[in-house]
Enzyme design. Sequence first.
Site, PDB file in Angstrom:
ATOM      1  N   CYS A   1     -51.500  40.485 -45.506  1.00  0.00           N
ATOM      2  CA  CYS A   1     -51.630  39.847 -46.657  1.00  0.00           C
ATOM      3  C   CYS A   1     -50.675  38.564 -46.413  1.00  0.00           C
ATOM      4  CB  CYS A   1     -51.131  40.625 -47.795  1.00  0.00           C
ATOM      5  SG  CYS A   1     -49.523  41.901 -47.472  1.00  0.00           S
TER       6      CYS A   1
ATOM      7  N   ARG B   1     -48.586  43.841 -49.704  1.00  0.00           N
ATOM      8  CA  ARG B   1     -49.747  44.364 -50.061  1.00  0.00           C
ATOM      9  C   ARG B   1     -50.673  44.908 -49.289  1.00  0.00           C
ATOM     10  NH1 ARG B   1     -51.418  38.388 -52.741  1.00  0.00           N
ATOM     11  NH2 ARG B   1     -50.133  37.927 -51.102  1.00  0.00           N
TER      12      ARG B   1
END
Lengths: 146, 287
Positions: free
Chosen positions: B245, B250
């Site tokens: 990410c 994430r």
Amino acid sequence: MNKIPPKLKELLDLFSLLSTEQERIDFLISYSDKFKENLESVAQLTEENNVPFCESGVYVWAKQQPDKTLKFYFAVQNPQGISAKALTAILDQTISGEKPEVIVNIPDDLVYKIFGQSLSMGKNMGLSGIVQMVKRKAKGYLKVQV
Amino acid sequence: MSEIKERGYSNPDVLVTTEWVANHLNDKSIRIVESNEDQLLYSTGHIPGAVHVDWTKDLNDQIRRDYLDKKGFESLMSRIGATTGTTVVFYGDKNNWWACYAYWVFQLFGHKNAKIMDGGRIKWEKEGRELTRDVPIFTKTAYTSPERNDTKVRAFRDQVLEHVKKRLPLVDVRSPQEYSGERLHMPEYPNEGALRGGHIPGAKNIPWAKAVNPEDGTFKPASELKKLYQEENDLRPGDNIIAYCRIGERSSHTWFVLTNLLGYKNVRNYDGSWTEWGNLVGAPIEK
């Protein structure tokens, strides 16, 4: 050297007196507790008013008052966005009611001054986006005046 | 949401419900850990007995861009009063985004007794469960950790370059605007810590949050996750996959879903992610 808006300057002076990280956290939380969502109009939750990079779903809009000062409104959609609530409460308290030419002098490193140097890059981007949005709105009104 | 065991996960024991946590608040073999995106949130109230693990201060080396080392991890576990036998239950804001990140970092040190509270903080709050501002203090433990082992679950820049050359699957879990590079160029806003926008060539864009139910933050059942990752994006359980990410937080959520909920055996998280790749001289980029 541009002058920091006076109420904001007072607040930053207070922050500079905090000696521990926990004091800073407690102070910020006391501001987040003061946050009052001002959803005067759901119609203001537009893409134009949405702060990019902010993970808390923050919207900022302003209305010029008869005396040419700006009243700012903030919405924070993430109920757990405590930092966003704290920052918007601080901005509401210190720059709402000022004229655009004063508001554009908010220092660019305001977020670090308030939240400290340990702020993560992502968090800094999101919170700085709120500050930039406020300054951008003020600049917009300055252009109209010209 | 259905019972965790009915959702068809490959490893259902890695999740616990809010009710399970509520029933184990005084269980000495459990340590509840809150990890958030918002560093102020824990101090506004947390699950009774929960300790705060802050990713910037507790999980990262404070000088180099890297995770804490063996000594640092031992010190962290000692502070939170955990032994190698302690079951650590993570939860947090943002649909457990940072909880999964902390879980992933703990796996670098082989702490297998780890779980995620399904639904995270938002579900706990919505159910009206107790929150407290009392910060617990635990007796320090003597925790002996193995050296950090990055080989199984972590990918580095050169490995990603090789991965691209071999056209092996990559998952970009950022938003479509970040994936396309559009967001980097918005005027008057800070950039995303990268000089270039776009994505690693060949990466599929599967935003991380698609794996959770937005209303309560719980993970979607395996059938829906398989539809998302396997049917719609052709990622197979035997594939050699790298997820990334912006800084790897994430993508640790997606790593958790693929590894623990769908049973993929070879998924690594590239924590250098876009803040490294988008600044890397000569690195191939697709838009």
